[in-house]
Design a protein around this motif. Structure first.
Motif, PDB file in Angstrom:
ATOM      1  N   ALA A  10       0.816  -1.220   0.000  1.00  0.00           N
ATOM      2  CA  ALA A  10       0.000   0.000   0.000  1.00  0.00           C
ATOM      3  C   ALA A  10       0.845   1.263   0.000  1.00  0.00           C
ATOM      4  N   PHE A  32      -6.340  -3.225   0.201  1.00  0.00           N
ATOM      5  CA  PHE A  32      -4.907  -3.519   0.303  1.00  0.00           C
ATOM      6  C   PHE A  32      -4.628  -4.542   1.397  1.00  0.00           C
ATOM      7  N   ASP A  34      -0.908  -4.860   3.683  1.00  0.00           N
ATOM      8  CA  ASP A  34       0.394  -4.220   3.838  1.00  0.00           C
ATOM      9  C   ASP A  34       0.993  -4.644   5.174  1.00  0.00           C
ATOM     10  N   VAL A  47      -7.057  -1.072   4.329  1.00  0.00           N
ATOM     11  CA  VAL A  47      -6.013  -2.088   4.463  1.00  0.00           C
ATOM     12  C   VAL A  47      -6.581  -3.194   5.352  1.00  0.00           C
TER      13      VAL A  47
END
Length: 207
Positions: A10, A32, A34, A47
């Motif tokens: 990310a 995402f 990460d 995320v």
């Protein structure tokens, strides 16, 4: 086809990848993974966890590796392939793709890139912003063609090579696997040994 996309990574490259995906307008949801556990969102997208969580999402999402480092991208991409993940290619709508061009899974083609006819791009490549790849090129897997790099016709670039920003490759040149060409490097003849090459024309400065 799965209607959700999960991007691993990310930060810088991952954000550009997400921007391409948003502009493609192909997925109902984009998120995402990460490894920065304190990061909860990027580009306004959630995320969901770290890269170690990816197998939880394989059945629901297409998955793309948004990591700039060639070796790391290759390792994760091959793991995903082995796990049966659905891996798309991402092509910015403001790129130009010629006839009879093949683009492998996991490859990102950025804004302003030009890929001319009869060229084959492998899997897991980065064809970065404003770069040009002319006719009849062969770009093998997990290559990074940096912003503003220009490849003339009938060039072959071996697996895992990295061509720095603004580099130039003359026609009918072969570049072996795992080479690094420095920023603004000029390649006018075949490179047969892996290593780092800089200058105009380039010379090998380290293995």
């Amino acid at each position: 086809m799965k209607d959700k996309l999960l991007i691993i990574g990310a930060s810088g490259h991952g954000k550009v990848v997400a921007d391409i995906a948003l502009k493609m307008n192909k997925w109902n949801a984009i998120a995402f993974l990460d490894d920065n556990e304190s990061l909860k969102s990027s580009m306004g997208l959630e995320v969901l966890g770290t890269s170690s969580d990816v197998k939880k999402y394989i059945d629901q999402y297409q998955i793309f590796v948004g990591i700039g480092n060639n070796a790391t991208r290759q390792k994760i991409h091959l793991m995903l392939e082995g796990a049966g993940a659905s891996i798309p290619s991402l092509i910015h709508p403001n790129s130009t793709i010629g006839e009879q061009v093949e683009i492998g899974i996991g490859t990102a083609v950025m804004a302003g890139a030009v890929i001319n006819c009869c060229t084959k791009i492998g899997k897991g490549c980065i064809i970065n912003t404003g770069s040009t790849i002319d006719h009849d090129n062969r770009i093998e897997d997990f290559v990074h063609i940096s912003p503003g790099a220009h490849l003339a016709g009938t060039v072959k670039v071996g697996q895992g090579a990295w061509l720095g920003i603004g580099s130039v490759v003359s026609n009918n040149v072969n570049i072996t696997a795992n080479c690094k060409i420095g920023a603004a490097g000029v390649v006018i003849k075949d490179i047969t040994e892996p290593g780092t090459y800089v200058g105009g024309p380039v010379r090998r400065v380290r293995a």
